[in-house]
Design a protein around this motif. Structure first.
Motif, PDB file in Angstrom:
ATOM      1  N   GLY A 166      -7.316   0.753 -48.658  1.00  0.00           N
ATOM      2  CA  GLY A 166      -6.739  -0.820 -48.568  1.00  0.00           C
ATOM      3  C   GLY A 166      -7.807  -1.451 -49.067  1.00  0.00           C
ATOM      4  N   THR A 167      -8.883  -1.073 -49.613  1.00  0.00           N
ATOM      5  CA  THR A 167     -10.239  -2.141 -50.328  1.00  0.00           C
ATOM      6  C   THR A 167     -10.358  -1.578 -51.521  1.00  0.00           C
ATOM      7  OG1 THR A 167     -12.058  -2.995 -49.789  1.00  0.00           O
ATOM      8  CG2 THR A 167     -12.128  -0.944 -49.018  1.00  0.00           C
ATOM      9  N   ASP A 168     -11.179  -2.306 -52.369  1.00  0.00           N
ATOM     10  CA  ASP A 168     -11.970  -1.775 -53.684  1.00  0.00           C
ATOM     11  C   ASP A 168     -13.378  -1.996 -53.466  1.00  0.00           C
ATOM     12  OD1 ASP A 168     -12.026  -4.558 -53.558  1.00  0.00           O
ATOM     13  OD2 ASP A 168     -11.163  -4.849 -55.738  1.00  0.00           O
ATOM     14  N   GLU A 169     -13.815  -2.175 -52.210  1.00  0.00           N
ATOM     15  CA  GLU A 169     -15.253  -2.149 -52.061  1.00  0.00           C
ATOM     16  C   GLU A 169     -15.815  -0.968 -51.990  1.00  0.00           C
ATOM     17  OE1 GLU A 169     -17.469  -4.705 -51.060  1.00  0.00           O
ATOM     18  OE2 GLU A 169     -16.042  -6.340 -51.661  1.00  0.00           O
ATOM     19  N   VAL A 170     -17.291  -0.835 -52.359  1.00  0.00           N
ATOM     20  CA  VAL A 170     -17.854   0.642 -52.442  1.00  0.00           C
ATOM     21  C   VAL A 170     -18.797   0.515 -51.238  1.00  0.00           C
ATOM     22  CG1 VAL A 170     -17.368   1.226 -54.761  1.00  0.00           C
ATOM     23  CG2 VAL A 170     -19.334  -0.044 -54.114  1.00  0.00           C
ATOM     24  N   ASP A 171     -19.433   1.751 -50.821  1.00  0.00           N
ATOM     25  CA  ASP A 171     -20.022   1.900 -49.646  1.00  0.00           C
ATOM     26  C   ASP A 171     -21.113   3.143 -50.216  1.00  0.00           C
ATOM     27  OD1 ASP A 171     -21.140   3.025 -47.205  1.00  0.00           O
ATOM     28  OD2 ASP A 171     -19.451   2.620 -46.127  1.00  0.00           O
ATOM     29  N   ALA A 172     -22.428   3.068 -49.899  1.00  0.00           N
ATOM     30  CA  ALA A 172     -23.412   3.907 -50.231  1.00  0.00           C
ATOM     31  C   ALA A 172     -23.160   5.262 -49.622  1.00  0.00           C
ATOM     32  CB  ALA A 172     -24.848   3.308 -49.574  1.00  0.00           C
ATOM     33  N   ALA A 173     -22.296   5.428 -48.487  1.00  0.00           N
ATOM     34  CA  ALA A 173     -21.996   6.557 -48.192  1.00  0.00           C
ATOM     35  C   ALA A 173     -21.345   7.678 -49.024  1.00  0.00           C
ATOM     36  CB  ALA A 173     -21.189   6.409 -46.552  1.00  0.00           C
ATOM     37  N   LEU A 174     -20.734   6.875 -50.051  1.00  0.00           N
ATOM     38  CA  LEU A 174     -20.051   7.787 -51.014  1.00  0.00           C
ATOM     39  C   LEU A 174     -20.855   8.715 -51.729  1.00  0.00           C
ATOM     40  CD1 LEU A 174     -17.723   4.554 -52.298  1.00  0.00           C
ATOM     41  CD2 LEU A 174     -16.994   6.733 -50.627  1.00  0.00           C
ATOM     42  N   LEU A 175     -22.220   8.305 -51.895  1.00  0.00           N
ATOM     43  CA  LEU A 175     -23.029   8.958 -52.560  1.00  0.00           C
ATOM     44  C   LEU A 175     -23.441  10.452 -51.982  1.00  0.00           C
ATOM     45  CD1 LEU A 175     -25.941   6.411 -53.092  1.00  0.00           C
ATOM     46  CD2 LEU A 175     -24.304   7.173 -55.002  1.00  0.00           C
ATOM     47  N   LEU A 176     -23.039  10.646 -50.615  1.00  0.00           N
ATOM     48  CA  LEU A 176     -22.921  11.702 -50.117  1.00  0.00           C
ATOM     49  C   LEU A 176     -21.676  12.532 -50.318  1.00  0.00           C
ATOM     50  CD1 LEU A 176     -24.134  10.489 -46.455  1.00  0.00           C
ATOM     51  CD2 LEU A 176     -25.662  11.867 -48.356  1.00  0.00           C
ATOM     52  N   ILE A 177     -20.804  12.355 -50.909  1.00  0.00           N
ATOM     53  CA  ILE A 177     -19.569  13.009 -51.377  1.00  0.00           C
ATOM     54  C   ILE A 177     -19.843  14.541 -51.947  1.00  0.00           C
ATOM     55  CG2 ILE A 177     -17.583  13.187 -52.429  1.00  0.00           C
ATOM     56  CD1 ILE A 177     -16.804  10.242 -51.554  1.00  0.00           C
ATOM     57  N   PRO A 178     -20.480  14.239 -52.899  1.00  0.00           N
ATOM     58  CA  PRO A 178     -20.915  15.669 -53.770  1.00  0.00           C
ATOM     59  C   PRO A 178     -21.534  16.958 -52.878  1.00  0.00           C
ATOM     60  CG  PRO A 178     -21.469  13.807 -55.213  1.00  0.00           C
ATOM     61  CD  PRO A 178     -21.381  13.478 -53.789  1.00  0.00           C
ATOM     62  N   ARG A 179     -22.517  16.509 -51.809  1.00  0.00           N
ATOM     63  CA  ARG A 179     -22.959  17.497 -51.175  1.00  0.00           C
ATOM     64  C   ARG A 179     -22.147  18.208 -50.227  1.00  0.00           C
ATOM     65  NH1 ARG A 179     -23.859  15.655 -45.752  1.00  0.00           N
ATOM     66  NH2 ARG A 179     -25.339  17.459 -45.302  1.00  0.00           N
ATOM     67  N   THR A 180     -20.943  17.688 -49.913  1.00  0.00           N
ATOM     68  CA  THR A 180     -19.995  18.371 -49.160  1.00  0.00           C
ATOM     69  C   THR A 180     -19.160  19.367 -49.833  1.00  0.00           C
ATOM     70  OG1 THR A 180     -17.998  16.865 -49.836  1.00  0.00           O
ATOM     71  CG2 THR A 180     -19.518  16.310 -47.972  1.00  0.00           C
ATOM     72  N   GLY A 181     -19.256  19.331 -51.070  1.00  0.00           N
ATOM     73  CA  GLY A 181     -18.457  20.065 -51.987  1.00  0.00           C
ATOM     74  C   GLY A 181     -17.258  19.693 -52.357  1.00  0.00           C
ATOM     75  N   TYR A 182     -16.664  18.498 -52.088  1.00  0.00           N
ATOM     76  CA  TYR A 182     -15.484  18.024 -52.361  1.00  0.00           C
ATOM     77  C   TYR A 182     -15.312  17.738 -53.866  1.00  0.00           C
ATOM     78  CZ  TYR A 182     -11.374  14.956 -52.067  1.00  0.00           C
ATOM     79  OH  TYR A 182      -9.989  14.578 -52.153  1.00  0.00           O
ATOM     80  N   CYS A 183     -16.234  17.278 -54.625  1.00  0.00           N
ATOM     81  CA  CYS A 183     -16.394  17.172 -56.072  1.00  0.00           C
ATOM     82  C   CYS A 183     -17.943  17.358 -56.630  1.00  0.00           C
ATOM     83  CB  CYS A 183     -15.588  15.728 -56.509  1.00  0.00           C
ATOM     84  SG  CYS A 183     -16.613  14.435 -56.182  1.00  0.00           S
ATOM     85  N   ALA A 184     -17.930  17.433 -57.690  1.00  0.00           N
ATOM     86  CA  ALA A 184     -18.803  17.554 -58.531  1.00  0.00           C
ATOM     87  C   ALA A 184     -19.545  16.283 -58.579  1.00  0.00           C
ATOM     88  CB  ALA A 184     -19.015  18.155 -59.724  1.00  0.00           C
ATOM     89  N   PRO A 185     -21.120  16.128 -58.594  1.00  0.00           N
ATOM     90  CA  PRO A 185     -21.672  14.720 -58.768  1.00  0.00           C
ATOM     91  C   PRO A 185     -21.309  14.193 -59.814  1.00  0.00           C
ATOM     92  CG  PRO A 185     -23.276  16.714 -58.178  1.00  0.00           C
ATOM     93  CD  PRO A 185     -21.975  17.488 -58.578  1.00  0.00           C
ATOM     94  N   ASP A 186     -20.827  14.807 -61.299  1.00  0.00           N
ATOM     95  CA  ASP A 186     -20.530  14.160 -62.463  1.00  0.00           C
ATOM     96  C   ASP A 186     -18.917  14.007 -62.372  1.00  0.00           C
ATOM     97  OD1 ASP A 186     -19.860  16.758 -62.647  1.00  0.00           O
ATOM     98  OD2 ASP A 186     -20.941  17.037 -64.736  1.00  0.00           O
ATOM     99  N   ASP A 187     -18.197  14.101 -61.268  1.00  0.00           N
ATOM    100  CA  ASP A 187     -16.821  13.865 -61.224  1.00  0.00           C
ATOM    101  C   ASP A 187     -16.823  12.328 -61.650  1.00  0.00           C
ATOM    102  OD1 ASP A 187     -14.395  12.692 -59.910  1.00  0.00           O
ATOM    103  OD2 ASP A 187     -14.057  14.845 -59.380  1.00  0.00           O
ATOM    104  N   PRO A 188     -15.709  12.056 -62.406  1.00  0.00           N
ATOM    105  CA  PRO A 188     -15.555  10.688 -62.990  1.00  0.00           C
ATOM    106  C   PRO A 188     -15.450   9.623 -61.815  1.00  0.00           C
ATOM    107  CG  PRO A 188     -14.238  12.289 -64.385  1.00  0.00           C
ATOM    108  CD  PRO A 188     -14.784  13.001 -63.242  1.00  0.00           C
ATOM    109  N   ARG A 189     -14.622  10.035 -60.736  1.00  0.00           N
ATOM    110  CA  ARG A 189     -14.555   8.998 -59.680  1.00  0.00           C
ATOM    111  C   ARG A 189     -15.922   8.864 -58.843  1.00  0.00           C
ATOM    112  NH1 ARG A 189     -10.493  12.817 -56.415  1.00  0.00           N
ATOM    113  NH2 ARG A 189     -12.199  14.316 -57.192  1.00  0.00           N
ATOM    114  N   MET A 190     -17.023   9.982 -58.987  1.00  0.00           N
ATOM    115  CA  MET A 190     -18.241   9.602 -58.466  1.00  0.00           C
ATOM    116  C   MET A 190     -18.995   8.753 -59.502  1.00  0.00           C
ATOM    117  SD  MET A 190     -19.079  10.665 -55.369  1.00  0.00           S
ATOM    118  CE  MET A 190     -20.927  10.127 -56.011  1.00  0.00           C
ATOM    119  N   LEU A 191     -18.997   9.070 -60.803  1.00  0.00           N
ATOM    120  CA  LEU A 191     -19.619   8.229 -61.611  1.00  0.00           C
ATOM    121  C   LEU A 191     -19.322   6.803 -61.552  1.00  0.00           C
ATOM    122  CD1 LEU A 191     -19.815  10.505 -64.647  1.00  0.00           C
ATOM    123  CD2 LEU A 191     -21.693  10.223 -62.876  1.00  0.00           C
ATOM    124  N   ALA A 192     -17.887   6.737 -61.301  1.00  0.00           N
ATOM    125  CA  ALA A 192     -17.383   5.062 -61.384  1.00  0.00           C
ATOM    126  C   ALA A 192     -17.943   4.592 -60.140  1.00  0.00           C
ATOM    127  CB  ALA A 192     -16.125   5.231 -61.037  1.00  0.00           C
TER     128      ALA A 192
END
Length: 605
Positions: free
Chosen positions: A469-495
């Protein structure tokens, strides 16, 4: 007013800690544990809240300081026109019985601080001033002379607490006690402070020389077990030592910081008590320790976890006391005027009652990492993980307060949803790869449902967002790759990284989120969060932006104070540290960033 936060060094004994300023004043000490009531509290006010100052009588004397190698024995070298002297300060770690492993007699019933003055050249007079304020500055103790002219001794008592100070004559001066100690070249003087329960007799004096040797040896022996290959050796070693200092040597609980209510916003209300064990922070700390060969701490923390969360899984908390206590009720302490006038000063933490969904993933990921590192899974520990997954499934449709513990309305935070995905992913992996027993098909179904939801609601215009429900970002998103959910260079991560750079950077450092959105329900703002900035180093490193990663890493390590400590945040305008200190989150993130850079250099070779 107390000194700048970066002016404080840490003394620790594995149960509690003292903060001593560059000017020689111990302004914070709780005994016998980090989360006990304070004996000295001027850190959160002024001299009225209690301190123990030891410094040259010459006001123009200058000081430089360092730790004695891989220890928490602090050496301050004072120089003046009259002479040079060094003050070495430490908190003894009681020896343990070689057979039982228990503390030696009286070891658990005393907390000591030793300040040893050594004359180097000329003569130097030191003035000490001692002002006790027990029970969070609410109790003025009864103070009496209990020694002799040859062995001066001062004893202070209030309620359950008593302190005896030995080694130098002290005389009343208002509500303080003052005295002078003088040393010449080659001469020594030792001042000791011992906390003990007031219903017991004062413990005997320590052998200061033996205590210093034993304490330094304890820290060095522990540091000898550190395995680290790569750059930033000194930074990583000191950070690991700080994490060890924040770990209770008796219970295994890992505190988030040594202090309470050092503000995130000077003069504001963002003041929290961090002297407790957050499952998330402790799990991440454990990963850092495991990654550097320190498996004993991993085992101790797992045992702590099993004790803390025992019982009904519905009662799982996101944080506990150092021995697993559950009652962390938050309350204000009007006896403190606050650091830089920042009130309220809080004891306890209301976040213990929050729902933070990411905790399930952090614990499951860490215990999985421990399993891969060779820590054998016990029947009880695997049973705990199955229970946690069962409880997580019951909470799937519940919004949470997120890892930043917002006090506004709960949301479906993307980082929390990804962490839930990781919890079930690790459950599936434990069955399929490690041969453990569990309903892998059910967990896989839940995991896939979470991925579909995240991909639909946690992404907007090709970019991961803070919450649905928002288009804001959060620095916690930087932790997503370490979970294995996606690669660090996934386009959504780079965005998301690009959006973080555009909206959350202040003078090159990373904010947690935009406080102006009101998502956290608090007034005021805050400063860049050091852990988030280290996460960006890690993201840069793993995606090949090596030069940017190294430049940011060098800058961040340069923000450590003169003895290597980092607080929670940094004010780039005022050029000062902000928030509780030393902060486990900052130091464990430094370690992860250094490891990522080391791995990148290895791949390039």
């Amino acid at each position: 007013m107390s000194a700048p936060i970066e002016d404080y060094a840490l003394l620790g004994d594995g149960r509690t800690a003292a903060l001593v300023s560059r000017a020689g004043s111990i302004d914070w000490l709780c005994a016998p544990r980090l989360d006990s009531a304070s004996l000295f509290g001027s850190l959160l006010g002024d001299v009225e809240q209690g301190h123990w100052t030891l410094r040259p009588a010459d006001p123009d004397a200058t000081a430089t300081r360092r730790y004695d190698g891989d220890t928490f024995c602090l050496v301050t070298r004072w120089e003046s026109a009259e002479g040079v002297a060094e003050v070495t300060e430490w908190m003894p770690i009681p020896p343990r019985d070689d057979t039982t492993g228990a503390p030696a007699p009286q070891g658990g019933d005393r907390t000591d601080v030793i300040r040893r003055i050594a004359g180097v050249s000329g003569r130097m007079a030191f003035r000490q001033e001692l002002r006790f304020r027990f029970d969070y500055a609410r109790a003025l103790p009864w103070v009496r002379q209990t020694g002799t002219d040859l062995a001066p001794e001062l004893t202070a008592t209030a309620g359950p607490d008593a302190v005896v100070v030995r080694g130098g004559a002290l005389y009343p001066h208002g509500h303080s006690h003052v005295g002078t100690v003088e040393v010449g070249a080659g001469e020594h003087a030792a001042l000791t402070l011992t906390w003990f329960p007031s219903y017991r007799s004062a413990p005997p004096p320590l052998d200061v020389g033996a205590s210093g040797r034993e304490t330094a040896a304890w820290w060095r022996d522990w540091a000898d077990g550190i395995a680290h290959e790569g750059g930033h050796q000194e930074d990583v070693r000191r950070s690991l030592l700080i994490l060890r200092a924040l770990t209770n040597r008796e219970t295994g609980g890992i505190a988030a910081a040594a202090t309470t209510s050092l503000p995130e916003d000077f003069g504001g209300e963002r003041n929290w008590d961090y002297r407790y064990v957050w499952l998330r922070d402790a799990a991440l700390t454990l990963e850092a320790l495991l990654g550097h060969g320190l498996a004993d701490e991993a085992r101790a923390w797992r045992d702590w976890l099993l004790r803390a969360v025992a019982g009904d899984p519905a009662d799982l908390q996101i944080m506990y006391g150092l021995a697993g206590e559950r009652d962390l009720r938050e309350r204000d302490m009007p006896s403190f005027p606050g650091y830089a006038g920042s009130v309220p000063v809080r004891v306890g933490n209301g976040a213990a009652e929050q729902f933070q969904a990411d905790v399930f993933g952090e614990v499951l990921m860490t215990l999985g990492a421990a399993r891969r590192a060779g820590l054998a899974e016990s029947e009880r520990s695997w049973s705990l993980q199955r229970v946690m997954l069962r409880q997580a499934e019951k909470q799937l449709d519940r919004p949470d307060n997120g890892m930043w513990e917002i006090r506004g309305d709960p949301q479906f935070f993307t980082h929390s949803r990804v962490s839930l995905w990781a919890a079930f992913d690790r459950g599936v992996s434990a069955v399929e790869k490690d041969g453990l027993h569990g309903p892998a098909d059910r967990w896989r179904e839940v995991r896939d449902r979470l991925r579909a939801e995240i991909d639909e609601h946690g992404v907007r215009d090709g970019c991961f967002v803070q919450h649905s429900g928002t288009d804001e970002v959060d620095a916690a998103l930087l932790l997503i790759p370490r979970t294995g959910y996606c690669a660090p260079d996934d386009p959504r991560m780079l965005a998301a990284v690009e959006r973080i750079e555009q909206t959350l950077m202040r003078d090159g450092l990373v904010m947690r989120y935009r406080t102006a959105t009101g998502v956290d329900g608090l007034a005021g703002s805050e400063h860049p969060f050091l852990a988030c900035s280290f996460w960006l180093v890690e993201q840069y490193a793993v995606t090949g932006r090596t030069a940017e990663a190294e430049a940011l890493m060098d800058r961040l390590c340069g923000l450590r104070n003169d003895v290597g400590l980092l607080s929670e945040e940094y004010d780039p305008i005022g050029r000062r540290q902000v928030g509780n200190t030393p902060q486990a989150f900052s130091h464990l993130s430094l370690i992860r960033a250094a490891d990522a850079l080391a791995a990148r250099r290895h791949r390039k070779r």
